[in-house]
Design a protein around this motif. Sequence first.
Motif, PDB file in Angstrom:
ATOM      1  N   ASP A  70       0.868  -1.185   0.000  1.00 34.73           N
ATOM      2  CA  ASP A  70       0.000   0.000   0.000  1.00 34.73           C
ATOM      3  C   ASP A  70       0.900   1.229   0.000  1.00 34.73           C
ATOM      4  N   THR A  71       0.795   2.062  -1.013  1.00 36.42           N
ATOM      5  CA  THR A  71       1.712   3.190  -1.169  1.00 36.42           C
ATOM      6  C   THR A  71       1.042   4.513  -0.833  1.00 36.42           C
ATOM      7  N   ALA A  72       1.871   5.521  -0.652  1.00 36.24           N
ATOM      8  CA  ALA A  72       1.367   6.872  -0.410  1.00 36.24           C
ATOM      9  C   ALA A  72       0.716   7.410  -1.675  1.00 36.24           C
ATOM     10  N   GLY A  73      -0.322   8.228  -1.512  1.00 35.04           N
ATOM     11  CA  GLY A  73      -0.974   8.841  -2.666  1.00 35.04           C
ATOM     12  C   GLY A  73      -0.045   9.803  -3.380  1.00 35.04           C
ATOM     13  N   LEU A  74      -0.042   9.753  -4.706  1.00 33.69           N
ATOM     14  CA  LEU A  74       0.833  10.624  -5.495  1.00 33.69           C
ATOM     15  C   LEU A  74       0.138  11.963  -5.707  1.00 33.69           C
ATOM     16  N   LYS A  75       0.666  13.004  -5.042  1.00 34.18           N
ATOM     17  CA  LYS A  75       0.048  14.330  -5.120  1.00 34.18           C
ATOM     18  C   LYS A  75       0.597  15.148  -6.276  1.00 34.18           C
ATOM     19  N   LYS A  76       1.934  15.218  -6.347  1.00 38.66           N
ATOM     20  CA  LYS A  76       2.590  16.026  -7.369  1.00 38.66           C
ATOM     21  C   LYS A  76       3.726  15.223  -7.973  1.00 38.66           C
ATOM     22  N   ARG A  77       4.327  15.774  -9.012  1.00 39.98           N
ATOM     23  CA  ARG A  77       5.544  15.174  -9.541  1.00 39.98           C
ATOM     24  C   ARG A  77       6.628  15.264  -8.467  1.00 39.98           C
ATOM     25  N   ALA A  78       7.527  14.298  -8.443  1.00 34.42           N
ATOM     26  CA  ALA A  78       8.546  14.246  -7.390  1.00 34.42           C
ATOM     27  C   ALA A  78       9.381  15.513  -7.350  1.00 34.42           C
ATOM     28  N   ASN A  79       9.689  16.093  -8.529  1.00 30.03           N
ATOM     29  CA  ASN A  79      10.551  17.275  -8.533  1.00 30.03           C
ATOM     30  C   ASN A  79       9.803  18.539  -8.126  1.00 30.03           C
TER      31      ASN A  79
END
Length: 656
Positions: free
Chosen positions: A448-457
């Motif tokens: 179970d992963t963290a929700g992807l909010k923005k691009r990593a950079n």
Amino acid sequence: MIVVALDGPSGSGKSSTSKSIAIRAGWSYLDTGALYRAVTYIALSIKSENASEIVSALSQSPITFNSNPRDPQIFVGGKNVSDDIRTNEVTDSVSKISAMPEIRAELLQLQRSLINRADRGIVVEGRDIGTVVCPEAALKIYLTADISARAQRRDAEQQEESRGIEAVGESLASRDHVDSTRAVSPLTMAPDAVHVDSTELTLDETVDRIWELLSQRSLLGLPIVAILGRPNVGKSTLINRFIGRREAIVEDTPGVTRDRVQYECEWGGRRFIIMDTGGWESKPDGISIQVSASAELAMHEADVLCFVVDAQVGALDEDDVLVQELRKAKKPTILVANKVDGDNDESDAHSLWNIGLGEPNFVSALHGRGSGDLLDRIVNELPEVGAAQVQDGYRRIALIGRPNVGKSSLLNALAGENRSIVDSVAGTTRDPVDELIEFGGSIWRFVDTAGLKKRANQASGTDYYATLRTQTALERCECAVVVLDASVPISEQDLRVITMVEEAGKAMVIVMNKWDLVDEDRRTQIEKEMERHLDQVEWAQVVNVAAKTGWHRDRLAPALRTAIDSWERRVPTAKLNSFLGALIGATPPPVRGGKQPRVYYATQAGIAPPKFVVFSSGWIEASYRRFIERRLREEFKFPGTPVQVAIRVKERDKEQ
């Protein structure tokens, strides 16, 4: 320990394939069919078909099996019956005897005890290995072939006792029926087994197919490279240089490292384990006794040995003692001359040839000089099969999506209990949660992963590191379950997550969660959104679920199996080129610059995901490559996985 289970009907090539894999991997081998033949031999010896009498005779003349794949032998009461159990008389009776529940129960315990005695791995072949004997085997193969091919193979094995291919075929068909319809442990394919049809494959091709699966799933183990040497020669500094981060503790004081510590390293596409050891001393005292003993254990555990010497100090007398120990280990040994910071140091370090371990490899662990060349040398010495088992065989599934779409709720629904914290606040999960979950008849490793909010950079702080950890989980998984919130429109963020999975080359299942909140109007909108936004991944299966109530969660397991099966599928070269020839004949590639490129042939370059290379005489348009990919999907069916098609121009040896 890795267990490879090979099931299938008689004559499909199980024995030859199993022995070849076991020899190549250096593992043990068990022919369970030979055990049942031995029991049949006992039954014929006492002239009885009574199960109780046979079990009693078995206790008086126990069966033992030599698991060496180069010379497997079976004994009954100490007598070698390896040849006696292969007679036509035994062959004609073995199905009847092996169908008796009492016999199967007795041999089940024997089989499991023989498997548990194996050291690093074992290849077990039979008819119920993946379903009954070892249902948690790391790799399950169901090996088949058509009846005519099997009859030819079995007739060739019988040599002077040959009864003719037609008679052998009838015997095999009869035995298939008995084995498949018996009440106890019938011959059947395990839900998570890989089906391999060997009809048109040679033995080497069949072995290569299974070896490819073992390698792709990282079941062959990672090689271990032990870094050895006297205290304070720079072993830990060298390891930090290899792994690209300051992980091993480094100080000027000798003897900082005392325990054997392992780090995973990757170079040139090969993964392996680097083992840091304490400084070895020829005359240790105090705690140094245990440190030196630990270093000696590392020599026995490792696959490759690196002996590090301080080039500034040169070889000492006690180094000669360690060199003698290294030679006794009889393993690939690399001499590393550390602290060679320039040409002058390198000139002086040539004296290390006198140690007698061959050419010194000059490096400066502190500054990085020569470390790449040393890693190249190490990789060249690595064996195919390593001593470090890093995978357990469970399929790795990552739950991916933007925040608050219900990934943790889905994990809890699959597990049947609360494994992940769930809250209406977006971003509750920050670190990947790794769980073994049993559902749909199999055990899966879910992350179970963290929700992807923005691009990593673009992210910062906690979000940045959560995104990086999610990307790492995606790289290490085999199938990504992309969770979308069905109650709201598909967003640009959702599409970015799907693209990320596709570019990573992973199998994919799209889960439309919160379906209990969807009404008729929203369903119509979803269909339009999927046609508009998800056309580039129309191959992905879509499963509608309601994680909170558990509605339709049972539909996820079949979708995952289909996607992973497609991801690992290999198309026989003959079938591939037959298809391509018909395709090119009906729809040739477009003319470019007044010339029409000729397509010669195609080959499947790899699996996970399937990769195809088409060889041609000239450049082929990207639109035609997409056409080939689409027709490949129609012909060979690849649901749930991306398919990669590349064109290689033969004259220029250039790949598009």
